[in-house]
Design a protein around this motif. Structure first.
Motif, PDB file in Angstrom:
ATOM      1  N   GLY A 130      23.733  10.538  37.936  1.00 10.21           N
ATOM      2  CA  GLY A 130      24.972  10.221  38.580  1.00 10.21           C
ATOM      3  C   GLY A 130      25.931   9.532  37.529  1.00 10.21           C
ATOM      4  N   VAL A 131      26.607   8.210  37.919  1.00 15.98           N
ATOM      5  CA  VAL A 131      27.360   7.543  37.064  1.00 15.98           C
ATOM      6  C   VAL A 131      26.756   6.660  35.887  1.00 15.98           C
ATOM      7  CG1 VAL A 131      29.291   7.804  38.627  1.00 15.98           C
ATOM      8  CG2 VAL A 131      28.093   5.821  38.812  1.00 15.98           C
ATOM      9  N   VAL A 141      23.319   1.717  27.529  1.00 14.98           N
ATOM     10  CA  VAL A 141      23.353   1.767  29.022  1.00 14.98           C
ATOM     11  C   VAL A 141      25.150   1.971  29.297  1.00 14.98           C
ATOM     12  CG1 VAL A 141      22.525   1.197  31.152  1.00 14.98           C
ATOM     13  CG2 VAL A 141      21.123   0.842  29.591  1.00 14.98           C
ATOM     14  N   MET A 142      25.327   2.909  30.188  1.00 12.05           N
ATOM     15  CA  MET A 142      26.702   3.111  30.568  1.00 12.05           C
ATOM     16  C   MET A 142      26.661   3.248  32.084  1.00 12.05           C
ATOM     17  SD  MET A 142      28.491   3.315  27.597  1.00 12.05           S
ATOM     18  CE  MET A 142      30.079   3.937  27.924  1.00 12.05           C
ATOM     19  N   ALA A 143      27.455   2.388  32.596  1.00 10.44           N
ATOM     20  CA  ALA A 143      27.892   2.431  34.054  1.00 10.44           C
ATOM     21  C   ALA A 143      29.199   2.722  34.455  1.00 10.44           C
ATOM     22  CB  ALA A 143      27.204   1.117  34.876  1.00 10.44           C
ATOM     23  N   SER A 144      29.445   3.866  34.967  1.00  9.25           N
ATOM     24  CA  SER A 144      30.650   4.402  35.281  1.00  9.25           C
ATOM     25  C   SER A 144      31.498   4.434  33.912  1.00  9.25           C
ATOM     26  CB  SER A 144      31.389   3.490  36.462  1.00  9.25           C
ATOM     27  OG  SER A 144      30.583   3.673  37.459  1.00  9.25           O
ATOM     28  N   GLY A 145      30.768   4.642  32.729  1.00  6.58           N
ATOM     29  CA  GLY A 145      31.605   4.757  31.516  1.00  6.58           C
ATOM     30  C   GLY A 145      31.971   3.681  30.863  1.00  6.58           C
ATOM     31  N   ALA A 146      31.376   2.239  31.648  1.00  2.64           N
ATOM     32  CA  ALA A 146      31.501   1.103  30.718  1.00  2.64           C
ATOM     33  C   ALA A 146      29.979   0.669  30.163  1.00  2.64           C
ATOM     34  CB  ALA A 146      32.176  -0.008  31.760  1.00  2.64           C
ATOM     35  N   PRO A 147      29.784   0.186  29.089  1.00  9.55           N
ATOM     36  CA  PRO A 147      28.769  -0.350  28.582  1.00  9.55           C
ATOM     37  C   PRO A 147      28.049  -1.361  29.284  1.00  9.55           C
ATOM     38  CG  PRO A 147      30.523  -1.051  27.046  1.00  9.55           C
ATOM     39  CD  PRO A 147      30.842  -0.129  28.237  1.00  9.55           C
ATOM     40  N   LEU A 148      26.907  -1.461  29.638  1.00 12.95           N
ATOM     41  CA  LEU A 148      25.991  -2.457  30.365  1.00 12.95           C
ATOM     42  C   LEU A 148      25.070  -3.234  29.507  1.00 12.95           C
ATOM     43  CD1 LEU A 148      25.719  -3.449  33.453  1.00 12.95           C
ATOM     44  CD2 LEU A 148      24.094  -1.740  33.711  1.00 12.95           C
ATOM     45  N   PRO A 203      27.131  -5.654  40.368  1.00 10.88           N
ATOM     46  CA  PRO A 203      28.581  -5.465  40.363  1.00 10.88           C
ATOM     47  C   PRO A 203      29.412  -4.298  40.204  1.00 10.88           C
ATOM     48  CG  PRO A 203      27.633  -7.229  39.064  1.00 10.88           C
ATOM     49  CD  PRO A 203      26.458  -6.387  39.509  1.00 10.88           C
ATOM     50  N   PHE A 204      28.546  -3.367  39.822  1.00  9.47           N
ATOM     51  CA  PHE A 204      29.362  -2.111  39.641  1.00  9.47           C
ATOM     52  C   PHE A 204      29.734  -1.218  40.769  1.00  9.47           C
ATOM     53  CE2 PHE A 204      28.010  -3.417  35.473  1.00  9.47           C
ATOM     54  CZ  PHE A 204      29.109  -3.021  34.390  1.00  9.47           C
ATOM     55  N   ASN A 205      28.961  -1.741  42.055  1.00  5.66           N
ATOM     56  CA  ASN A 205      28.921  -0.766  43.051  1.00  5.66           C
ATOM     57  C   ASN A 205      28.558   0.543  42.988  1.00  5.66           C
ATOM     58  OD1 ASN A 205      29.028  -0.573  45.961  1.00  5.66           O
ATOM     59  ND2 ASN A 205      31.289  -0.336  45.760  1.00  5.66           N
ATOM     60  N   LEU A 206      27.484   0.912  42.230  1.00  7.25           N
ATOM     61  CA  LEU A 206      27.395   2.162  41.773  1.00  7.25           C
ATOM     62  C   LEU A 206      26.565   3.039  42.980  1.00  7.25           C
ATOM     63  CD1 LEU A 206      25.546   1.633  38.343  1.00  7.25           C
ATOM     64  CD2 LEU A 206      27.969   2.285  38.938  1.00  7.25           C
ATOM     65  N   PRO A 207      26.923   4.182  43.047  1.00 11.00           N
ATOM     66  CA  PRO A 207      26.056   5.074  44.362  1.00 11.00           C
ATOM     67  C   PRO A 207      24.616   5.361  43.860  1.00 11.00           C
ATOM     68  CG  PRO A 207      27.343   6.435  42.877  1.00 11.00           C
ATOM     69  CD  PRO A 207      27.823   4.951  42.542  1.00 11.00           C
ATOM     70  N   ILE A 208      23.841   4.500  43.190  1.00  8.84           N
ATOM     71  CA  ILE A 208      22.650   4.342  42.849  1.00  8.84           C
ATOM     72  C   ILE A 208      21.809   3.312  43.195  1.00  8.84           C
ATOM     73  CG2 ILE A 208      20.972   4.402  40.834  1.00  8.84           C
ATOM     74  CD1 ILE A 208      23.283   6.003  39.282  1.00  8.84           C
ATOM     75  N   ARG A 209      20.558   3.553  43.636  1.00 11.97           N
ATOM     76  CA  ARG A 209      19.781   2.393  44.143  1.00 11.97           C
ATOM     77  C   ARG A 209      18.313   2.404  43.672  1.00 11.97           C
ATOM     78  NH1 ARG A 209      19.732   3.825  50.597  1.00 11.97           N
ATOM     79  NH2 ARG A 209      18.590   5.685  50.363  1.00 11.97           N
ATOM     80  N   ILE A 210      17.626   1.103  43.684  1.00  6.09           N
ATOM     81  CA  ILE A 210      16.368   1.230  43.237  1.00  6.09           C
ATOM     82  C   ILE A 210      15.779   0.765  44.160  1.00  6.09           C
ATOM     83  CG2 ILE A 210      14.541   0.170  41.681  1.00  6.09           C
ATOM     84  CD1 ILE A 210      16.841  -0.475  39.591  1.00  6.09           C
ATOM     85  N   GLU A 211      14.724   1.952  45.153  1.00  5.77           N
ATOM     86  CA  GLU A 211      14.089   1.417  46.069  1.00  5.77           C
ATOM     87  C   GLU A 211      12.635   0.994  45.848  1.00  5.77           C
ATOM     88  OE1 GLU A 211      14.062   4.717  48.611  1.00  5.77           O
ATOM     89  OE2 GLU A 211      16.343   5.055  48.578  1.00  5.77           O
ATOM     90  N   THR A 212      12.015   0.075  46.796  1.00  2.72           N
ATOM     91  CA  THR A 212      10.753  -0.409  46.691  1.00  2.72           C
ATOM     92  C   THR A 212       9.906   0.291  47.487  1.00  2.72           C
ATOM     93  OG1 THR A 212      11.405  -2.653  46.142  1.00  2.72           O
ATOM     94  CG2 THR A 212       9.212  -2.348  46.945  1.00  2.72           C
TER      95      THR A 212
END
Length: 227
Positions: A130-131, A141-148, A203-212
């Motif tokens: 995704g993003v 690591v980039m999140a929506s184009g911003a370095p993380l 904080p980036f509100n990404l459309p990605i999640r880490i599920e347990t």
């Protein structure tokens, strides 16, 4: 520069790690062939230092497996085996240089620099979900184009989750990644690492999640946007 050190002697791992740190390089030190194979799946290394006398496999087999799995960086053998036959076997297995113990650490660093200078540049494609993306070459690591900004241990865990995106990553695999630094890990180290990753991504509100996945491990995937 980031190096992988495969050496079963705890004392030598400590000494070599200290020498490498003094010249500003990063190093991940592991004691077994199995740990080395896990490490190269999560991190892109510029150089590997490999002992031939490992507890779970002969170092020659380690070199062959690394090359088979696409490890393209130089490999410097550091070993007590000094015969011509051993040198030839290591070079034929895929090693680029050979250093016999005991050796001066200044020579080790000089040989490492020489190998790094001769290294043929190769492009490593970023891992993209995704993003969210991870560049194994730079460790960025980039999140929506911003370095993380993520701590090295959590970044290694994130890289593993990204590689396995859409699949469950077993908890023992994550524990192995966390223990590669040579430090003892707590019983809840995996949970803490995942919690930190979730906080960094939130904080980036990404459309990605880490599920347990209880009792098994963790799953990184894109959130569904279907209405």
């Amino acid at each position: 520069m980031r190096l992988l050190l495969v050496e079963d002697s705890a004392r030598l791992r400590e000494l070599l790690t200290e020498s490498v740190h003094q010249v500003g390089w990063r190093v991940d030190a592991v004691a077994t062939s199995a740990a080395a194979q896990l490490a190269i799946k999560a991190v892109s290394y510029d150089l590997a230092l490999v002992d031939l006398g490992l507890p779970d496999s002969d170092g020659l087999d380690v070199i062959r497996v690394l090359r088979r799995d696409g490890f393209a960086a130089p490999i410097l053998v550091v070993t007590a085996r000094g015969s011509i036959e051993d040198r030839v076997a290591a070079l034929d297995a895929g090693a680029d240089d050979y250093l016999v113990k005991p050796f001066n650490h200044l020579e080790l660093l000089a040989r490492s620099r020489a190998l790094l200078r001769r290294r043929v540049p190769h492009n490593i494609e970023p891992i993209v979900v995704g993003v969210l993306s991870y560049d194994p070459g730079s460790g960025v690591v980039m999140a929506s184009g911003a370095p993380l900004s993520i701590a090295p241990r959590e970044r290694s865990v994130l890289a593993l989750l990204l590689r396995n995106a859409g699949l469950v990553t077993p908890k023992p695999s994550i524990e192995a990644i966390l223990s590669e630094s040579g430090e003892d890990i707590s019983t809840n180290a995996v949970e803490l690492a995942i919690s930190r990753l979730r906080r960094r991504l939130a904080p980036f509100n990404l459309p990605i999640r880490i599920e347990t996945i209880r009792g098994i491990g963790y799953l990184l995937r894109e959130k569904r946007t279907d209405c």
